[in-house]
Design a protein around this motif. Structure first.
Motif, mmCIF file in Angstrom:
data_model
loop_
_atom_site.group_PDB
_atom_site.id
_atom_site.type_symbol
_atom_site.label_atom_id
_atom_site.label_comp_id
_atom_site.label_asym_id
_atom_site.label_seq_id
_atom_site.Cartn_x
_atom_site.Cartn_y
_atom_site.Cartn_z
ATOM 1 N N TRP A 16 0.892 -1.054 0.152
ATOM 2 C CA TRP A 16 -0.018 0.076 0.019
ATOM 3 C C TRP A 16 0.667 1.305 0.228
ATOM 4 O O TRP A 16 0.432 2.337 0.298
ATOM 5 N N ARG A 17 2.192 1.072 -0.130
ATOM 6 C CA ARG A 17 3.181 2.303 -0.056
ATOM 7 C C ARG A 17 2.947 3.169 -1.259
ATOM 8 O O ARG A 17 2.258 2.552 -2.307
ATOM 9 N N THR A 29 1.047 6.220 4.502
ATOM 10 C CA THR A 29 -0.008 4.985 4.494
ATOM 11 C C THR A 29 -0.498 4.648 5.795
ATOM 12 O O THR A 29 0.555 4.400 6.604
ATOM 13 N N THR A 60 -3.263 5.184 -1.459
ATOM 14 C CA THR A 60 -3.199 4.189 -2.386
ATOM 15 C C THR A 60 -4.569 3.240 -2.218
ATOM 16 O O THR A 60 -4.743 2.005 -2.560
#
Ligand code: SAH
Length: 206
Positions: A16-17, A29, A60
Motif C-alpha cells: 500500500w506504499r 500509508t 493508495t
C-alpha cells in the motif's frame, strides 16, 4: 469476518506504499492494523455495511478497500495525486463498489451526502490547516465521520469546537501510535511514531 481477518486480508493484498511519495501531500500509508481497527470500529457502529462511504485523501486506498470488504454499498475514493491514483485505480478495478475520483478535497462537490466518511487526511504539518480543511469538508459531505488527526490538546479543542458549531456530536474514540517511515530525506531515524487521535463525529439532526 473478524477484525483480525480484515487485517490479514489488507496485509496480504500487499503493497500500500506510495509509488512516489510527495512531501507536500503528506503521504503516509495507514498500517493495516490501524486501517482494520478504524474500519472495524465504524462497522460495529453500523456505519459501513450497506452504507455509502467516502475516503477523502484515499492515497493508495487501504481505508476504501477496508470499507468495501466490510460491505459498504459504494465507496468513493477521492485523491489529488495522479501517481497514488494509479495504484488506487489498479486496486479498485477488482471491486466495482469502489469509485475513484481525482479531486482536491478542498473543492470537492457531491450531488448528495454520503453516509460515512472514513479518512486519514494529511496531518497539516507541511501544508498548515490541511488537516482542518479535510475535517470541515468531511462534516459537510457526510452524516458520520471517522477521521485521524495528530494528537495534541490544541488540535482537539479546535476540531471539537468546529464539530459542535456544525451540529455534530464528536468524541476522540482512541489514540493510535502511528508509524511514519523514512520516506522523505530529512527524517533521520528509519521510523518514528506519532500519536494520532481517531475522532468519531455524528450529525445530530437526521
Ligand atoms: N488515506 C490514505 C493516505 C493517507 S496520506 C491512507 O490512509 O493510507 C494523505 C493523503 O491525502 C495522500 O494520499 C495525499 O495525496 C492526499 N491529499 C493531500 N491533499 C489532498 C487534497 N487537497 N485533496 C485530495 N487529496 C489530498
Amino acid at each position: 469476518m473478524r477484525k483480525k481477518d480484515l487485517e490479514l486480508v489488507l496485509e496480504r493484498l500487499g503493497n500500500w506504499r506510495f509509488p512516489s511519495p510527495k512531501k507536500v501531500y503528506e503521504q503516509y500509508t495507514t498500517p493495516s492494523s490501524i486501517a482494520a481497527d478504524l474500519a472495524w470500529t465504524a462497522y460495529t457502529r453500523g456505519d459501513i455495511e450497506g452504507r455509502t462511504v467516502a475516503d477523502l485523501g484515499a492515497g493508495t486506498g487501504i481505508l476504501a478497500y477496508a470499507a468495501a470488504m466490510l460491505g459498504a454499498s459504494t465507496v468513493l475514493a477521492v485523491e489529488i495525486d495522479p501517481d497514488a491514483l494509479e495504484t488506487l485505480s489498479t486496486r479498485a478495478r477488482g471491486d466495482p463498489r469502489i469509485h475513484v475520483v481525482q479531486a482536491d478535497v478542498g473543492s470537492l462537490a457531491l450531488s448528495s451526502r454520503v453516509d460515512t466518511v472514513l479518512q486519514n487526511p494529511p496531518f497539516g504539518v507541511v501544508r498548515r490547516h490541511a488537516d482542518r480543511i479535510f475535517f470541515e469538508r468531511a462534516l459537510e459531505l457526510a452524516h458520520t465521520v471517522y477521521t485521524l488527526h495528530k494528537a495534541n490538546p490544541d488540535t482537539r479543542r479546535l476540531l471539537l469546537g468546529i464539530a459542535e458549531k456544525r451540529g455534530f456530536r464528536c468524541v476522540v474514540a482512541k489514540t493510535y501510535n502511528f508509524p511514519i517511515p523514512q520516506v522523505y530525506r530529512e527524517h533521520f531515524r528509519r521510523i518514528y511514531y506519532v500519536s494520532v487521535d481517531a475522532y468519531i463525529c455524528r450529525r445530530l439532526e437526521g
